[in-house]
Design an enzyme around this catalytic site. Sequence first.
Site, short mmCIF file in Angstrom:
data_model
loop_
_atom_site.label_atom_id
_atom_site.label_comp_id
_atom_site.label_asym_id
_atom_site.label_seq_id
_atom_site.Cartn_x
_atom_site.Cartn_y
_atom_site.Cartn_z
N LYS A 138 -43.22 -51.87 -3.14
CA LYS A 138 -42.83 -50.56 -3.68
C LYS A 138 -44.04 -49.61 -3.70
O LYS A 138 -43.96 -48.48 -3.23
CB LYS A 138 -42.25 -50.71 -5.10
N ASP A 157 -36.54 -48.42 -6.72
CA ASP A 157 -36.83 -48.53 -8.16
C ASP A 157 -35.51 -48.68 -8.90
O ASP A 157 -34.48 -48.95 -8.27
CB ASP A 157 -37.63 -47.30 -8.64
#
Length: 235
Positions: A138, A157
């Site tokens: 991420k 997310d």
Amino acid sequence: MNELQELTLSRNNYSKMEELKTRIRKIVRSLKRAYPDAKCSLNHSNAFELLVATILSAQCTDARVNIVTQDLFRKYRKPEDYLKVSARELQRDIRTTGFFRNKTTSIQGASKMLHEQHGDMVPQTMHELLELPGVARKTANVVLGNAFGISAGVVVDTHVTRLSHRLGFSHQKTAEKIEQDLISLVPKKDWVIFPHLMIAHGRAICRARNPLCAECVIEKPCPSSFLKTGVMPGS
Ligand code: SF4
């Protein structure tokens, strides 16, 4: 299952996939119109600051991170600066973002590697970024996409996860698997903007609890709309 059945099944899967891709393209178009200013909400002026801000954003709001980095980025300008202070001092500086001990270890570990192996520069490949302590896909995707404009993957997310489930883009549970589904569905040119659109829509309309389906610009193509199912998503 015989050969003909298998062939029919794979053709059906193929056309379902194409349908989904078309639906996603329409949804992305609508969201771009609804959120023309959607972008990374972590304040930064270079790739290194974005890397630090993204590490700090784990389990913390972007707004809180932006408050902390206002002073932090004045005090620490390059990787070496984070190595000149004790862990305790850095922990104090980032305390309010939570998990400050782990985050201090990550920031100082990443700074050490950047200083010793990359000439204080943030590398521009997924492979090299993932070698930095505390950096997972991420964070690497955030930095590559937003600091360098490189589409290496899709940031996943909590907002992207929630909306991907509601919109039927993925039924997977882990961020890694959801990202793989999105990579195969979202046009590559939209990989960077896609999470910003999902986050903007997730904050404004498709909230975790009581999403505002009646006001939603993508209500029509959304299979989870309260107006269609009579069941409030997230309830
Ligand atoms: S229709 Fe409702 S559930 Fe679907 S995206 Fe919009 S707000 Fe979310």
